[in-house]
Write an enzyme that holds these catalytic residues in place. Sequence first.
Site, mmCIF file in Angstrom:
data_model
loop_
_atom_site.group_PDB
_atom_site.id
_atom_site.type_symbol
_atom_site.label_atom_id
_atom_site.label_comp_id
_atom_site.label_asym_id
_atom_site.label_seq_id
_atom_site.Cartn_x
_atom_site.Cartn_y
_atom_site.Cartn_z
ATOM 1 C CG HIS A 122 -26.801 -20.869 -0.329
ATOM 2 N ND1 HIS A 122 -26.381 -20.181 -1.450
ATOM 3 C CD2 HIS A 122 -28.164 -20.898 -0.387
ATOM 4 C CE1 HIS A 122 -27.448 -19.821 -2.156
ATOM 5 N NE2 HIS A 122 -28.538 -20.235 -1.537
ATOM 6 C CG HIS A 127 -29.870 -16.019 0.043
ATOM 7 N ND1 HIS A 127 -30.583 -15.604 -1.059
ATOM 8 C CD2 HIS A 127 -29.664 -17.353 -0.126
ATOM 9 C CE1 HIS A 127 -30.807 -16.642 -1.859
ATOM 10 N NE2 HIS A 127 -30.248 -17.711 -1.327
ATOM 11 C CD GLU A 167 -30.517 -19.079 -4.680
ATOM 12 O OE1 GLU A 167 -29.303 -18.887 -4.483
ATOM 13 O OE2 GLU A 167 -31.298 -19.478 -3.800
ATOM 14 C CB SER A 186 -22.636 -19.233 -1.013
ATOM 15 O OG SER A 186 -23.593 -19.827 -1.877
HETATM 16 FE FE LIG Z 1 -30.458 -19.765 -2.024
#
Ligand SMILES: [Fe+2]
Length: 267
Positions: A122, A127, A167, A186
């Site tokens: 993730h 990111h 997010e 993700s």
């Molecule tokens: Fe995150």
Amino acid sequence: MPKTSAYQAKTPGRDGRIAYTPEEDAVWRDLCTRQVPNVRRHAARAYLDGLDRLDMPLDRIPQCADMSDRLRDLTGWSVTPVPALIGFGRFFGLLADRVFPAASFIRDRRHFDYIEEPDIFHEIFGHTPLLADPRFARFSQAIGRAGVAAQKEDYAWLIRLYWFSIEFGLTREDGALKALGSGLASSPTELGWSVSDPRPDRRPFDVIDILRTPYRIDIPQPVYFVLERIDDFFAAAERDLLADVAVARRFGLHPPAYPPAGNEDAA
Ligand SMILES: [Fe+2]
């Protein structure tokens, strides 16, 4: 974030690098094999441009040091390994300094499809491509700076802004919805859901509205916010976010768009 983790943080060696096992590298490779086609289909151009620019290895877990070298050249950000769970104060402080804290462990195959807490897949796959985009990077730092100046009771409000943009944000390209957030990039299941399922409510990106919207971390989001132009992150980064929190507090939280229970409004 959940409050406890079943996973142990991986500690870097003296050279600053983490020695992952062949099985851990194989999990990364298999996650990438599944998710790269999904992001090519559903993720925003900003994410895909970052993915191409960073050119991360897909067959083994990238090292934070190597990702940092590439990110620094693009936006001045770096990535540092941290334990799976860190406090909000430290989290905001790192973002303000353009350092992204990355949980260093990788999920095992029991959690291949879904893991509640952030792991290195993730953190790096989700990111870092977006942190290679100056608009996204600037807004991430703005949230960190606001967090550094905030009172502790403001943290949960600011984290909602982080949640619904960094997010789980959406954007639009040539009329089509695209996933912008790292939590979507993700997630094999939520990525497609976020842009094509008819059930979620998709609202215009409005900072006060976002601050007032509660969320749960353990279900596909029933509400998303759509940023029409990624350039709008520059304007959002110039806002006085703590003044926005004060306004949102006065209006109060919206009623939740989900059933109660679970990890309600935890970040
Ligand atoms: Fe995150």
